[in-house]
Design a protein around this motif. Structure first.
Motif, short mmCIF file in Angstrom:
data_model
loop_
_atom_site.label_atom_id
_atom_site.label_comp_id
_atom_site.label_asym_id
_atom_site.label_seq_id
_atom_site.Cartn_x
_atom_site.Cartn_y
_atom_site.Cartn_z
N ALA A 169 44.92 31.77 44.40
CA ALA A 169 44.07 32.73 45.11
C ALA A 169 42.67 32.74 44.52
N ASP A 170 41.73 33.28 45.27
CA ASP A 170 40.36 33.42 44.77
C ASP A 170 40.32 34.46 43.65
N PRO A 171 39.37 34.36 42.75
CA PRO A 171 39.25 35.36 41.69
C PRO A 171 39.05 36.75 42.25
N ILE A 172 39.71 37.74 41.63
CA ILE A 172 39.47 39.13 42.02
C ILE A 172 38.65 39.89 40.99
N LEU A 173 38.65 39.42 39.75
CA LEU A 173 37.80 40.01 38.71
C LEU A 173 36.83 38.95 38.23
N ARG A 174 35.55 39.30 38.23
CA ARG A 174 34.52 38.31 37.92
C ARG A 174 33.52 38.89 36.91
N GLY A 175 34.03 39.42 35.83
CA GLY A 175 33.14 39.99 34.82
C GLY A 175 33.24 41.49 34.73
N ALA A 176 34.41 42.05 35.04
CA ALA A 176 34.60 43.50 35.02
C ALA A 176 34.61 44.02 33.58
N SER A 177 33.96 45.16 33.37
CA SER A 177 33.90 45.77 32.04
C SER A 177 34.01 47.29 32.18
N LEU A 178 34.69 47.92 31.21
CA LEU A 178 34.73 49.38 31.16
C LEU A 178 35.07 49.83 29.75
N ASN A 179 34.69 51.07 29.43
CA ASN A 179 35.04 51.71 28.17
C ASN A 179 35.66 53.07 28.46
N LEU A 180 36.72 53.40 27.73
CA LEU A 180 37.32 54.72 27.80
C LEU A 180 37.40 55.28 26.38
N ARG A 181 36.80 56.45 26.18
CA ARG A 181 36.74 57.05 24.86
C ARG A 181 37.72 58.22 24.75
N ALA A 182 37.94 58.68 23.54
CA ALA A 182 38.88 59.77 23.29
C ALA A 182 38.49 60.99 24.12
N PRO A 224 36.64 63.20 37.75
CA PRO A 224 35.53 63.00 38.70
C PRO A 224 34.59 61.85 38.35
N ARG A 225 34.49 61.46 37.08
CA ARG A 225 33.61 60.32 36.77
C ARG A 225 34.28 59.03 37.22
N SER A 226 33.57 58.23 38.00
CA SER A 226 34.18 57.08 38.65
C SER A 226 33.41 55.79 38.43
N LEU A 227 34.17 54.69 38.42
CA LEU A 227 33.62 53.34 38.55
C LEU A 227 34.21 52.73 39.81
N HIS A 228 33.40 52.00 40.55
CA HIS A 228 33.85 51.37 41.79
C HIS A 228 33.99 49.87 41.56
N LEU A 229 35.16 49.34 41.86
CA LEU A 229 35.43 47.92 41.69
C LEU A 229 35.11 47.20 43.00
N THR A 230 34.12 46.36 42.96
CA THR A 230 33.70 45.62 44.14
C THR A 230 33.20 44.25 43.74
N ASP A 231 33.62 43.24 44.49
CA ASP A 231 33.23 41.85 44.20
C ASP A 231 33.53 41.46 42.75
#
Length: 218
Positions: free
Chosen positions: A16-29, A203-210
């Motif tokens: 299949a084609d790639p679905i993640l192409r450089g995704a990054s996130l941080n989750l803190r305590a 409520p704080r969100s990141l949107h995964l697109t492309d």
């Protein structure tokens, strides 16, 4: 220090084609973060990578300040990070509710009596004690969703990963779940198509697109 740090993650399923192409996130305590995006964007894939169920083709995964690459690296992570799967039937496999909830504590070395005490405490906390001895596959979809959360909370995780936790919930159980989740102290990463639930608990969100995670304004 971030509890979870995903850096430049790339991933494609075989053929299949790639679905993640450089995704990054941080989750803190103490932080709560929602991930949004269309079906098939890779949201559930990201959660599975955090507990080592999938491996990125490129990028870096750090959990609790340590890079995680091998199965041996992720073993300790799974005792400290609880994933509630999108499909409850993927998580519930014992004959009764009590056995499903006791499974995790027993694997952590608790005695049978200690595990059953945990079962009773978690069920009481979630107001699900009436389900204790029910046959798991006879539960309603909403009951299964709440029991999967109970199985994860029985492990006393430091981080919760919730994948579409409101699936199959009626209004009463939706309201109950919001109240339960908002009383929990854990850092939380939430995947949900339910905007009201996201707003209520993370409520704080990141949107995964492309294949990339982008901040959502507001």
């Amino acid at each position: 220090m971030a509890l979870i740090a995903l850096s430049d993650i790339h991933f494609a399923y075989p053929g299949a084609d790639p679905i993640l192409r450089g995704a990054s996130l941080n989750l803190r305590a103490g932080e709560r973060l929602s991930v949004t995006g269309p079906n098939g964007a890779g949201k559930s894939t990201l959660l599975k990578m955090i507990v080592g169920l999938l491996t990125p083709q490129a990028g870096r995964i750090e959990i609790f300040g340590q890079e995680r690459r091998s199965e041996a690296d992720f073993g300790p992570v799974r005792t400290r990070v609880g994933l509630v799967f999108q499909d409850a039937d993927d998580q519930l496999f014992c004959p009764t509710v009590a056995e499903d909830i006791a499974f995790g504590p027993l694997n952590l070395g608790k005695t049978r009596d200690e595990a059953l005490d945990i079962v009773d405490a978690v069920l009481a906390r979630l107001q699900l004690s009436h389900l204790r001895d029910r046959i798991t596959h006879h539960l309603s979809g909403g009951e299964k969703r709440l029991v999967t959360l109970a199985t994860v909370l029985a492990m006393e995780p430091e981080i919760l990963l919730l994948d579409e936790p409101t699936n199959a919930l009626d209004t009463e159980n939706w309201t109950r779940l919001v109240a339960i989740v908002n009383e929990l102290p854990q850092a939380m990463l939430l995947v949900s198509h339910d905007p009201a639930f996201r707003q209520a608990v993370a409520p704080r969100s990141l949107h995964l697109t492309d294949g990339l995670l982008m901040p959502v304004p507001g």
